[in-house]
Motif scaffolding. Structure first.
Motif, PDB file in Angstrom:
ATOM      1  N   SER A  91       0.853  -1.201   0.000  1.00 50.98           N
ATOM      2  CA  SER A  91       0.000   0.000   0.000  1.00 50.98           C
ATOM      3  C   SER A  91       0.882   1.242   0.000  1.00 50.98           C
ATOM      4  O   SER A  91       2.083   1.175   0.279  1.00 50.98           O
ATOM      5  CB  SER A  91      -0.910   0.008   1.229  1.00 50.98           C
ATOM      6  OG  SER A  91      -0.153   0.226   2.404  1.00 50.98           O
ATOM      7  N   ASN A  92       0.286   2.382  -0.299  1.00 47.27           N
ATOM      8  CA  ASN A  92       0.982   3.663  -0.218  1.00 47.27           C
ATOM      9  C   ASN A  92       0.906   4.186   1.212  1.00 47.27           C
ATOM     10  O   ASN A  92       0.148   3.678   2.032  1.00 47.27           O
ATOM     11  CB  ASN A  92       0.316   4.683  -1.151  1.00 47.27           C
ATOM     12  CG  ASN A  92       0.474   4.316  -2.598  1.00 47.27           C
ATOM     13  OD1 ASN A  92       1.498   3.800  -3.013  1.00 47.27           O
ATOM     14  ND2 ASN A  92      -0.560   4.572  -3.385  1.00 47.27           N
ATOM     15  N   PRO A 116       3.423   2.584   4.545  1.00 52.04           N
ATOM     16  CA  PRO A 116       3.052   1.540   3.588  1.00 52.04           C
ATOM     17  C   PRO A 116       3.037   0.178   4.287  1.00 52.04           C
ATOM     18  O   PRO A 116       3.886  -0.098   5.136  1.00 52.04           O
ATOM     19  CB  PRO A 116       4.164   1.612   2.542  1.00 52.04           C
ATOM     20  CG  PRO A 116       4.704   3.003   2.635  1.00 52.04           C
ATOM     21  CD  PRO A 116       4.585   3.350   4.099  1.00 52.04           C
ATOM     22  N   THR A 175      -4.355   4.963  -1.658  1.00 49.38           N
ATOM     23  CA  THR A 175      -4.010   3.657  -2.209  1.00 49.38           C
ATOM     24  C   THR A 175      -5.152   3.133  -3.070  1.00 49.38           C
ATOM     25  O   THR A 175      -6.300   3.123  -2.625  1.00 49.38           O
ATOM     26  CB  THR A 175      -3.726   2.645  -1.068  1.00 49.38           C
ATOM     27  OG1 THR A 175      -2.579   3.090  -0.330  1.00 49.38           O
ATOM     28  CG2 THR A 175      -3.463   1.248  -1.592  1.00 49.38           C
TER      29      THR A 175
END
Length: 119
Positions: free
Chosen positions: A37-38, A62, A97
């Motif tokens: 994920s961001n 993340p 995300t």
């Protein structure tokens, strides 16, 4: 399949709080997807999801596949009415995300605000 962030647990410091006291809570964000994920934001709201009910947020690093992040926060209850309220917590509430499932980002829990004792 992209990342998939969700709230895997949500708990309050206590189910009832005297008006004017702080109420703490803890929640865990998990990545159930197959990609990283961001950086994102876990936001929390009282009694609704719109901007008028926004109370705060936490930055989340993340998360790799299967990873979790446990986050602690709290809020003041002095401007809440006596009675039952709902705390809503969202994973990636600003959409940082791209996820395989955007419908599982929220979880809620209810709590009660009681009147302060009389002198």
């Amino acid at each position: 399949m992209p990342a998939d962030l969700s709230i895997s647990s949500l708990a309050l410091g206590r189910a009832s709080v005297v008006q004017g006291q702080a109420l703490g809570f803890v929640y865990t964000i998990v990545n159930n997807g197959t990609t990283l994920s961001n950086v994102g934001y876990g936001g929390f709201y009282i009694d609704g999801w719109d901007e008028a009910h926004f109370r705060g947020w936490n930055v989340t690093d993340p998360l790799t596949t299967g990873a979790t992040r446990t986050i602690f926060n709290g809020f003041d209850t002095s401007n809440l009415s006596v009675g039952q309220h709902t705390l809503w917590v969202g994973a990636d509430n600003l959409g940082q995300t791209t996820e395989s499932d955007e419908t599982n980002n929220w979880q809620s829990i209810t709590f009660t605000v009681t009147a302060p004792p009389r002198a």
